[in-house]
Design an enzyme around this catalytic site. Structure first.
Site, PDB file in Angstrom:
ATOM      1  N   ASP A 156     -20.101  -4.419 -17.256  1.00 18.34           N
ATOM      2  CA  ASP A 156     -21.012  -4.632 -16.135  1.00 18.34           C
ATOM      3  C   ASP A 156     -20.312  -4.638 -14.786  1.00 18.34           C
ATOM      4  OD1 ASP A 156     -23.432  -4.643 -17.194  1.00 18.34           O
ATOM      5  OD2 ASP A 156     -23.559  -6.801 -17.519  1.00 18.34           O
ATOM      6  N   LYS A 212     -10.902  -2.688 -23.272  1.00 22.23           N
ATOM      7  CA  LYS A 212     -11.171  -3.933 -23.990  1.00 22.23           C
ATOM      8  C   LYS A 212     -10.183  -4.077 -25.132  1.00 22.23           C
ATOM      9  CE  LYS A 212     -16.136  -4.218 -23.145  1.00 22.23           C
ATOM     10  NZ  LYS A 212     -17.426  -4.459 -23.763  1.00 22.23           N
ATOM     11  N   LYS A 235     -34.460  -4.325  -0.040  1.00 21.87           N
ATOM     12  CA  LYS A 235     -33.981  -5.495  -0.804  1.00 21.87           C
ATOM     13  C   LYS A 235     -32.498  -5.298  -1.057  1.00 21.87           C
ATOM     14  CE  LYS A 235     -35.064  -3.618  -5.337  1.00 21.87           C
ATOM     15  NZ  LYS A 235     -35.988  -3.503  -6.433  1.00 21.87           N
ATOM     16  N   THR A 267     -23.055  -8.326 -22.415  1.00 23.43           N
ATOM     17  CA  THR A 267     -24.430  -7.921 -22.686  1.00 23.43           C
ATOM     18  C   THR A 267     -24.730  -8.009 -24.169  1.00 23.43           C
ATOM     19  OG1 THR A 267     -23.961  -6.342 -20.987  1.00 23.43           O
ATOM     20  CG2 THR A 267     -26.095  -6.198 -22.049  1.00 23.43           C
ATOM     21  N   ASP A 318     -17.701  -9.925 -25.315  1.00 30.04           N
ATOM     22  CA  ASP A 318     -18.502  -8.979 -24.570  1.00 30.04           C
ATOM     23  C   ASP A 318     -19.581  -9.789 -23.861  1.00 30.04           C
ATOM     24  OD1 ASP A 318     -19.699  -6.559 -23.834  1.00 30.04           O
ATOM     25  OD2 ASP A 318     -21.119  -6.774 -25.472  1.00 30.04           O
ATOM     26  N   ASN A 373     -19.452  -0.108 -27.997  1.00 28.00           N
ATOM     27  CA  ASN A 373     -18.366  -0.161 -27.023  1.00 28.00           C
ATOM     28  C   ASN A 373     -17.381  -1.288 -27.324  1.00 28.00           C
ATOM     29  OD1 ASN A 373     -20.433  -1.963 -26.461  1.00 28.00           O
ATOM     30  ND2 ASN A 373     -19.823  -2.138 -24.332  1.00 28.00           N
ATOM     31  N   ASP A 374     -17.770  -2.170 -28.220  1.00 36.46           N
ATOM     32  CA  ASP A 374     -16.875  -3.287 -28.536  1.00 36.46           C
ATOM     33  C   ASP A 374     -16.061  -3.026 -29.791  1.00 36.46           C
ATOM     34  OD1 ASP A 374     -18.047  -4.748 -26.427  1.00 36.46           O
ATOM     35  OD2 ASP A 374     -19.728  -5.213 -27.732  1.00 36.46           O
ATOM     36  N   ARG A 433     -29.318 -14.433 -10.346  1.00 35.31           N
ATOM     37  CA  ARG A 433     -28.974 -13.324  -9.466  1.00 35.31           C
ATOM     38  C   ARG A 433     -30.007 -13.306  -8.352  1.00 35.31           C
ATOM     39  NH1 ARG A 433     -27.828  -7.960 -12.641  1.00 35.31           N
ATOM     40  NH2 ARG A 433     -26.969  -8.780 -14.553  1.00 35.31           N
ATOM     41  N   ARG A 471     -16.424  -3.952 -15.670  1.00 34.64           N
ATOM     42  CA  ARG A 471     -16.343  -2.498 -15.634  1.00 34.64           C
ATOM     43  C   ARG A 471     -15.252  -1.974 -16.562  1.00 34.64           C
ATOM     44  NH1 ARG A 471     -20.020   0.210 -14.555  1.00 34.64           N
ATOM     45  NH2 ARG A 471     -21.395  -0.282 -12.858  1.00 34.64           N
TER      46      ARG A 471
END
Lengths: 343, 1000
Positions: free
Chosen positions: B725, B838, B608, B428, B426, B861-862, B642, B832
C-alpha cells in the site's frame, strides 16, 4: 463456557467444517499436576524411609541365615614342587591331579545343600566365545554336520564335532567327591540344568561325536553314549555366564550337614585356570526365600530408606528455621530481574 | 456504434492524466540484446520459428516431488539427517561379521523409520498435487484457427496462443492485451493475488490492435512480439510488437499477469507471452523449501555430541580390547586358552592386535549405536502430526463466518511457533478485512457520526471504560451496509435539513456524490445501485452519499446524474451535472477535483484531498470552519481513520475558459513532461477553495487485531508490517492497529521526495540510482543517529520505509545499517514493497538476527515472504488460495495468531523439547549400560541384551510414553498461557525457554 458449548452442539448438525467440541480435542481434560509443597515432600520421604528400612532389615536377616562355605583350591591343590610352574603341572597329563580338602561347617546346613564351582577371570561372555556354538546342531540330529560359527572347534580330522564350538570344547572338568566322618556323601547331579534347556535346546537324539579328539584337548570329555539332553553338566556350562566371575551349579547334597561337621572333599583338579590367572573355588550353600547369600539388597534398602529419613528431617529443619511463603510471585525470574522485560 | 463511442469518450476524460501516446525511448533500445531476447510469434505457436524457440508449456507444478524424483529426492531428504546416515552405514555393516547384532534386527528399525517418514511426505505432497491438477485443468478459450475460439486446458497453452478471457476469469498466463470489449481496448484488472491491492487497475492495448473486437478478426492476425526474458519484476515490462512490418512499443500497460482477474470488462483478447514457470508470478515465487525447525537443528547438534561420545567410548573400548587380545598369546603360550588365540580370525588375532583393535572399533560403533535414538525423528513426526490435529481441532481458532478452522499444513514447525521473535505481516486482508467504511464526517465545523472505531475501542479497553459493551449492543441491531458504518440521527434520513448549516451539508453531500471516478452498476431486478470504484475509499464515499440521500446513479460522457433530496420540498429530485474536467488523483497531488456545470449553470470546482495540501488552498473567506475542522481531523486521525478534506469553489466563465484551453493543450502535448504541465495548470485553478468539511473512513480492521498486537507485544514479539500500500495508508493502519501510537517518533525513509523525483527524470539512470541510494543511506544514518541519541522520554521510534528506498536499503553494503535501525525501532512499516522485497526483508531478518520469523499474509503477493520465513502463516480469507497453499499453517483471522503462538506454540515447544530430552535420557541410560557391560566382557563387543530386545527398545517398547508426553503434556492451561504472556520474554535457557515458570 457452557453457552458456547451448547451453541456448538446445535450448529454441528449441518455440514460445516467446525471442529466438534469435546474436552479431549480442545485439550481441556481435567488434569492433576501435584504441586510439591514441603508437606508433601516431607511426608513422601518419611513414608519411603519407614517402609524401606524394615524391608532392608528383613532382607539382610534372610541373607544372614544362609550358610555358605567357600573354599579356594586352585593354588592349594598344587603340589609344592610345582608351585613355581603351576601351568606345567596342570598341562602334564601324567601328574596326579587328586587333591583332598577339608571344610568345616560352622552351622547346621539343611538339605538341599547346593554345590557350586566358582571361576574367576574367565570370560565366558567374550564375543568370540559366546558365538562359538551351533544351536541347531545341539537340538537335532538332522543338523549334526551344521558347524557354522564353531571354528576352530568345528571339525576334527574332517569330521564334524558334536557338540562343536569353543564353549563345549572348554567344558569344566574338575570333579568333587564328598565324605563326612569318612562316610561318602551322595551327590545328586540330576536336575541341575534349566528344564527348558533340556527340553527345547539340547536334543535327546543327539550324541557326542568326535568330541575332544583333536590335537589340542580343551576341557572335559563327554560320554558319547548319553544324549546331550541328559548331559546336564554340559548344559549348565553351555549357558554362558554374563560376568567373568561366576558360579555354576555342580550338584546337590540331599542330606543335612551338621554344625561343626568336617567335610572332606576329594577334588580332581583338571581344569586349567592357571594360564590366565583365574581362581577356582568350591562353594557349598543353603538357600532361603531370598536365594543364596546376598547382602546387597538389604544394604541398598537400608541406605535408601535412611537417606530418605535424613532428607525428611533436614527439610523439616529448613522449613522450621527458614519458612517462605508459597506461591510468591516475587521469586519468579522475571520479577527478580525486572530489567529482563521491557513492555 | 454510438454506445461505443460514448464509452470511448468518457474513459479518455476520466483518465485524463494516464492516457497518452507511448513512444520508443530508454529501455526499448535494449530489445534483442542480452536479457531481452524473447521472441513470440503471436497466433502462430505451431510455426517452425516458434517451435525452434521451444518455450516451456503452461503446466505448473508446486509439489515437492514428482513420481520420478520422489525416491532419490525423498531419500536424500531423509539422509540429510546425520543420524540416518549413521544408521544406514550400520545397516550395511551389519551384513559383515563385524556386526554385534544380526542383520535383520539392524535393518528393520531403519526401514520402519524411513518408511514412515517418507509415507508422511507422500501424503503431504499429494494434497499439493490435487491443487495443481485443479489449476492446470482450468479452461480458457483459445484461438484454434479460422477465427474460432475453443476451450483448452490451461496446461495446454503455448507461447503465442491468442486467448479470450471473459469477465471475472483469471488470466491463465502472462498476456499481452490485444483488444477488449471496449472500443478503446481498455480493461480493468484486479491484482489482489499479486500485490494484495483490491483496487482495479486499468490496462490498455495498443491502438494498432485495438480494433479487433470479434473472434473472426483473429483469423489472419499475425504479429511478432520481442520482449524481455522472464523475470520477477511485476511492475516493469519492455517489449515491442511487430505488426505488418510496423514496430510498436509495449509497456506494462499492455501486460496482463497470470493470477490477476479480469473485472468490469466483458472479455479481452490477449497473446500469451510467458507461460508456466516463466510467468512473473511464478518467477516471484521461490520453490517450496523444506523448512526445519530450530529445535530440530539443535537436536542435530546434540546428536553430533552423542556421536562424539560414541566415538570416544568405542575408542577406549578398542584400546582395552587390543591390549587384552595381544596378551592372549605370548611366546606361543596361550593365556585365555578357551578362546583359542592360536587359531583365530583377523577380528581376534593376537599377532595382529592393532588390526583387531581397528576392526573392533567399527564393531563398537555399531554396538553403542543405541546412544543415538533412531526412532527420535519418526516419533517427533508422529507427535507433530498429532499436535497439528489438536491445532486443527481448536474451536477457538475456528471462524464461523467463513466456516474455516485453523489448518496446520506442515506439521514440521509446531514448536517453532513458541519461539517466534519477529512477525512480518501483510496488511490488506491480514490486518484489515479489506473494506473501507465511512464512519464519521465533519461538516461546517460540526462532527457527525457516532460509530466507534477499533482503535477507540482498544483505547477505551485499555483505560477500562465501559464503552465497549454499549457499542457491541448497538452494533447488533444495525443492518450492515458494506462500506457504511455511519450512525447519526442528526443527518440521516434527511433530517440534515434542520441542522444549522444545512446548505453546507447539502454541498458536502453533493460533492461526495459527484467528485469521484466510480462507475454505477444498476441491479436490473431491484433497482439497487452498486459501485465499481478504483479504490475502496472512493466506493465508501459514493455509498455514503447514497445512504445520506444523494444517490449517484448514472455517468455519461459529459454528465453525472444524482438523485438528490430537495431541502425545501423534502422530495427526491433528479439532478444532472455536466462533467467538464476531471483532475485526477495522484500521489504527489494528493487530491482530486472535478469541474462541473450545475443545472442552474454555475460552474463548480469540487475538490477533495489530504489535509496537508488542502488547507493551504483555501480562500480567505473559505476558512470559516478551519479551526474546528482541523481539530476534528486530528481526533479522527487519533482514532485511526483516513481523512480527506472537502472543499469547493465557484468558477466564473472567463477563468474556466482560459483554464480549459491551457489544460487541453497540455494534455495533448507530446512532450515527456506532459503530466507535469497538466498538473501545473490544475494547480492554478485549485485554489481559493471554500472549506466544507472532512470525511473519515475506517480501513476496517479485522476483529481483535489491536488487542492481539498488544498481547503479542507484551510477549516480546515484534511486528513488522510489509505492505504494497501507499505510505499514508500504511501509516493510518499502523495507528489503527496500535502498532504506531501518538508520541512515537517516526523515522520516514522515502524516495518520493521532490529531489528524488528530479533525479529520476534525468537521463543518466545509473547516476540517478547512485544519488538515490546516497539519499537513502543518508536518511538511514540520520535515523540511526536518532536511535542512538534517543532516550526513553522522547518515546520509541517507528521506522517507515517505502519500496523504492527499500530496494537500496536491501543492497549488501547498506542492509546491515538498515537492519540495525529497524531492530532498534519499536515498529517497522515497509510500504509499496513488492513480493520479492517482502521475501528479501524476511530473509534479512531471519539470517542476520538468527531469530525466528513468522510471516503472515493472505495474497499471492505474500507467497515469497511466507516461504522465506521460518514459519509462514496464511490467512484463509475470501481471496485466492495461493497464500494458504504455500503457507505452513493457515488461519482464518489475524487474531487467532495470539492463540496459535501463545497457547499452541508454547505447548508444542515445551512438549517437543521435553520429549527430546526424555528421548536422549532414555537412550543414554540404555546405551551406557551396554558400555558398562563391555568392561566386564573384556570389551569384546558382546551386547548385554538380546538383539530383538535392543532393536525394539526404541521403536516399540519405549515409544508410547514419550509420544504421550509430546502430545498431551500441559505445563499450564491455555487460560494462563494467554494471561501470562509476558513470560515469553524470559532469558533463553538450554531448551525450554518460555513460560516455564509459574507461580506455585
Amino acid at each position: 463456557m457452557k453457552g458456547r458449548r451448547s451453541s456448538s452442539d446445535s450448529s454441528s448438525s449441518s455440514k460445516t467444517k467446525k471442529p466438534q467440541y469435546s474436552k479431549f480435542t480442545q485439550q481441556e481434560l481435567s488434569a492433576c499436576k501435584p504441586i510439591l509443597t514441603p508437606g508433601y515432600v516431607i511426608g513422601i520421604f518419611i513414608i519411603v524411609g519407614v517402609i524401606f528400612i524394615p524391608v532392608g532389615i528383613i532382607s539382610l536377616f534372610a541373607s544372614e541365615n544362609v550358610v555358605e562355605i567357600v573354599d579356594r583350591y586352585d593354588e592349594g591343590c598344587i603340589p609344592p614342587n610345582y608351585s613355581d610352574d603351576m601351568l606345567a603341572y596342570i598341562q602334564n597329563s601324567d601328574t596326579n591331579k587328586t587333591c583332598t580338602r577339608s571344610l568345616k561347617a560352622t552351622k547346621l546346613m539343611k538339605s538341599p545343600v547346593y554345590i557350586y564351582y566358582q571361576l574367576d577371570n574367565f570370560y565366558q561372555n567374550h564375543r568370540r566365545y559366546v558365538k562359538s556354538r551351533n544351536d541347531k546342531q545341539l537340538w537335532s540330529k538332522k543338523h549334526e554336520d551344521e558347524t557354522k560359527n564353531c571354528a576352530p572347534e568345528a571339525t576334527s580330522n574332517g569330521l564334524s564335532i558334536v557338540p562343536c564350538g569353543l564353549i563345549a570344547w572348554s567344558l569344566f572338568n574338575d570333579s568333587y567327591g564328598f565324605s563326612i566322618k569318612n562316610k561318602m556323601v551322595k551327590v545328586s547331579k540330576k536336575n541341575i540344568a534349566w528344564e527348558s534347556d533340556k527340553k527345547h535346546k539340547f536334543g535327546s537324539d543327539v550324541y557326542p561325536k568326535n568330541f575332544q579328539n583333536g590335537v589340542l584337548i580343551g576341557g572335559g570329555k563327554l560320554n558319547s553314549s548319553i544324549p546331550l539332553s541328559k548331559q546336564e553338566a554340559l548344559i549348565v556350562w553351555m549357558r554362558t555366564a554374563a560376568l567373568p566371575t561366576f558360579r555354576k551349579l555342580y550338584g546337590r547334597i540331599e542330606s543335612d550337614i551338621q554344625a561343626n561337621d568336617s567335610v572332606t572333599v576329594i577334588i580332581e583338579n583338571n581344569y586349567n585356570t592357571y594360564s590366565f590367572g583365574g581362581k577356582k573355588k568350591l562353594v557349598l550353600s543353603t538357600t532361603t526365600w531370598i536365594g543364596g547369600k546376598n547382602d546387597f539388597l538389604g544394604i541398598a534398602y537400608i541406605t535408601v530408606g535412611g537417606l530418605c529419613l535424613f532428607l525428611a528431617i533436614s527439610f523439616i529443619l529448613v522449613y522450621v528455621v527458614m519458612p517462605r511463603p508459597l506461591g510468591d510471585p516475587a521469586f519468579l525470574s522475571w520479577n527478580r530481574h525486572p530489567a529482563g522485560h521491557q513492555i | 456504434m454510438a454506445g461505443n463511442r460514448r464509452k470511448k469518450h468518457h474513459f479518455s476524460r476520466i483518465h485524463a492524466f494516464s492516457c497518452g501516446k507511448t513512444s520508443f525511448k530508454g529501455d526499448h533500445s535494449l530489445i534483442g540484446g542480452p536479457g531481452f531476447s524473447r521472441v513470440v510469434h503471436c497466433n502462430d505457436p505451431e510455426s517452425f520459428e516458434a517451435s525452434v524457440l521451444n518455450y516451456s508449456g503452461n503446466y505448473v507444478r508446486t509439489t515437492k516431488y514428482t513420481l520420478a524424483t520422489f525416491f532419490p529426492k525423498a531419500l536424500f531428504e531423509q539422509f540429510r539427517r546425520v543420524a540416518n546416515v549413521y544408521f544406514l552405514i550400520c545397516a550395511i555393516l551389519s551384513f559383515t561379521p563385524l556386526s554385534p547384532y544380526s542383520a535383520v534386527s539392524n535393518v528393520l528399525p531403519l526401514v520402519v523409520v524411513i518408511g514412515a517418514t517418507m509415507g508422511k511426505e507422500v501424503l503431504e505432497d499429494w494434497r499439493r498435487k490435487k491443487q495443481d491438477i485443479e489449476v492446470n485443468n482450468r479452461k480458457v478459450k483459445v484461438h484454434c484457427g479460422e477465427g474460432a475460439f475453443d476451450y483448452t486446458k490451461w496446461r495446454d497453452l503455448k507461447v503465442g496462443d491468442v486467448v479470450k478471457v471473459e469477465k471475472d476469469e483469471f488470466f491463465p498466463a502472462d498476456l499481452i492485451l490485444l483488444s477488449s470489449s471496449y472500443e478503446e481496448a481498455i480493461c480493468y484488472v484486479e491484482t489482489t493475488n499479486l500485490d494484495g491491492e483490491t483496487n482495479l487497475k486499468l490496462k490498455q492495448a495498443l491502438d494498432a490492435t485495438s480494433n479487433m473486437h470479434e473472434d473472426s478478426n483473429f483469423q489472419n492476425f499475425k504479429a511478432i512480439i520481442r520482449c524481455e526474458d522472464p523475470n520477477a519484476n511485476l511492475y516493469t515490462f519492455v517489449g515491442s510488437l511487430e505488426l505488418e512490418e510496423q514496430q510498436y512499443p509495449l509497456t506494462p500497460q499492455q501486460l496482463l499477469l497470470r493470477d490477476s482477474k479480469l473485472r468490469n470488462t466483458d472479455c479481452i483478447y490477449g497473446a500469451v507471452i510467458f507461460t508456466g514457470r516463466d510467468t512473473k508470478v511464478f518467477q516471484n515465487s521461490t520453490g517450496p523449501p523444506s523448512k526445519r525447525s530450530k529445535v530440530e537443528r539443535r537436536m542435530d547438534k546434540i546428536i553430533y555430541f552423542l556421536f562424539g561420545i560414541l566415538v570416544l567410548m568405542s575408542f577406549i573400548g578398542s584400546i582395552f580390547f587390543g591390549i587384552a587380545t595381544r596378551e592372549d598369546l605370548q611366546d606361543g603360550k596361550m593365556k585365555r586358552w578357551y578362546l583359542r588365540p592360536d587359531d583365530t580370525t583377523a577380528y581376534y588375532d593376537p599377532k595382529r592386535a592393532a588390526v583387531a583393535a581397528v576392526l573392533h572399533f567399527l564393531t563398537a560403533l555399531m554396538l553403542y549405536g543405541y546412544l543415538i535414538p533412531i526412532s527420535l525423528y519418526v516419533s517427533i513426526e508422529i507427535v507433530k502430526i498429532l499436535q497439528s490435529i489438536f491445532i486443527n481441532q481448536d474451536l477457538h481458532m475456528y471462524y464461523e463466518e467463513t466456516d474455516k478452522p485453523a489448518r496446520a499444513r506442515t506439521s514440521n514447525l509446531n514448536e517453532e511457533l513458541g519461539q517466534v521473535d519477529t512477525i512480518l505481516s501483510d496488511k490488506t486482508g491480514t490486518l484489515t478485512c479489506n473494506s473501507m467504511e465511512f464512519i464519521k464526517c465533519s461538516i461546517a465545523g460540526t462532527s457527525y457520526g457516532r460509530g466507534v472505531t477499533e482503535v477507540e475501542r482498544a483505547m477505551a479497553r485499555r483505560k477500562g471504560s465501559p464503552l465497549e459493551e454499549e457499542v457491541t449492543e448497538e452494533q447488533e441491531d444495525k443492518a450492515s451496509i458494506k462500506g457504511f458504518n455511519f450512525e447519526d440521527e442528526r443527518i440521516m434520513n434527511g433530517s440534515w435539513v434542520n441542522e444549522p448549516h444545512a446548505d453546507v451539508i447539502q454541498k458536502f453531500l453533493r460533492l461526495l456524490a459527484i467528485c469521484h471516478t466510480a462507475l454505477p452498476e444498476v441491479d436490473e431486478e431491484n433497482g439497487k445501485i452498486s459501485y465499481e470504484a478504483e479504490s475502496p475509499d472512493e466506493a465508501a464515499f459514493v455509498i455514503a452519499a447514497r445512504e445520506l440521500g444523494f444517490e449517484f446513479y448514472e455517468r455519461t460522457q459529459t454528465s453525472i446524474s444524482v438523485h438528490e433530496l430537495d431541502p425545501v420540498t423534502g422530495t427526491k429530485v433528479e439532478r444532472s451535472y455536466s462533467l467538464l474536467n476531471v483532475l485526477e488523483f495522484s500521489s504527489s497531488r494528493k487530491r482530486m477535483s472535478v469541474i462541473v456545470r450545475s443545472e442552474e449553470g454555475t460552474l463548480l470546482l469540487l475538490s477533495k484531498g489530504a489535509d496537508s495540501v488542502m488547507f493551504e488552498r483555501l480562500a480567505e473567506n473559505g476558512r470559516e470552519f478551519e479551526e474546528q475542522t482541523k481539530e476534528h481531523i486530528n481526533e479522527y486521525a487519533d482514532a485511526g481513520l483516513r481523512t480527506l478534506i472537502l472543499a469547493y469553489r465557484e468558477l466564473d466563465e472567463k477563468e474556466y475558459k482560459q483554464f480549459n484551453e491551457e489544460f487541453t493543450e497540455a494534455k495533448n502535448s507530446v512532450s515527456a513532461d506532459r503530466e507535469e504541465l497538466a498538473e501545473e495548470i490544475a494547480e492554478k485553478i485549485e485554489k481559493n477553495l471554500i472549506l466544507l468539511g472532512a470525511t473519515a473512513v475506517e480501513d476496517k480492521l479485522q476483529n481483535g487485531v489491536p488487542e492481539c498486537i498488544d498481547k503479542l507485544a507484551q510477549a516480546g514479539i515484534k511486528l513488522w508490517v510489509l505492505t504494497g500500500d501507499k505510505m499514508e495508508t500504511a501509516i493510518n493502519i499502523g495507528f489503527a492497529c496500535s502498532l504506531l501510537r501518538q508520541g512515537m517518533r517516526q523515522v520516514i525513509i522515502s524516495s518520493e521526495t521532490p529531489e528524488s523525483k528530479t533525479l529520476e527524470k534525468s537521463e543518466d539512470k545509473s547516476a540517478a540510482a547512485a544519488a538515490l541510494k546516497a539519499s537513502v543511506l543518508h536518511q538511514l544514518i540520520r535515523g540511526k543517529e536518532l536511535l542512538d541519541s534517543s532516550n526513553e522520554s522522547l518515546g520509541p521510534l517507528a521506522l517507515i520505509i517505502d519500496g523504492k528506498s527499500l530496494t537500496y536499503a536491501l543492497e549488501d553494503d547498506v542492509k546491515d545499517l538498515f537492519l540495525e535501525l529497524a531492530i532498534g525501532c519499536a515498529s517497522v512499516i515497509c510500504c509499496r514493497s513488492s513480493p520479492k522485497q517482502k521475501a528479501l526483508v524476511t530473509r534479512l531478518v531471519k539470517t542476520k538476527t538468527s531469530s525466528t520469523t513468522l510471516a503472515i499474509g493472505d495474497g499471492a503477493n505474500d507467497v515469497g515472504m511466507l516461504q522465506e520465513a521460518d514459519i509462514g502463516v496464511g490467512i484463509s480469507g475470501v481471496e485466492g488460495m495461493q497464500a494458504v497453499m504455500s503457507s505452513d499453517i493457515a488461519i482464518a483471522q489475524f487474531r487467532f495468531l495470539e492463540r496459535l503462538l501463545l497457547v499452541h506454540g508454547h505447548w508444542c515447544y515445551r512438549r517437543i523439547s521435553s520429549m527430546i530430552c526424555y528421548f536422549f535420557y532414555k537412550n543414554i541410560a540404555f546405551g551406557f549400560t551396554l558400555f558398562f557391560f563391555e568392561a566386564y566382557a573384556s570389551f569384546s563387543g558382546q551386547p548385554v541384551y538380546n538383539d530383538w530386545f535392543l532393536s525394539l527398545y526404541n521403536v516399540f517398547f519405549t515409544s508410547l510414553p514419550v509420544i504421550a508426553l509430546g502430545v498431551f503434556d500441559q505445563d499450564v492451561s491455555a487460560r494462563f498461557c494467554l494471561k501470562f504472556a509476558f513470560p515469553f520474554v524470559t532469558v533463553p535457557s538450554v531448551i525450554p525457554r518460555r513460560c516455564t515458570e509459574y507461580p506455585v
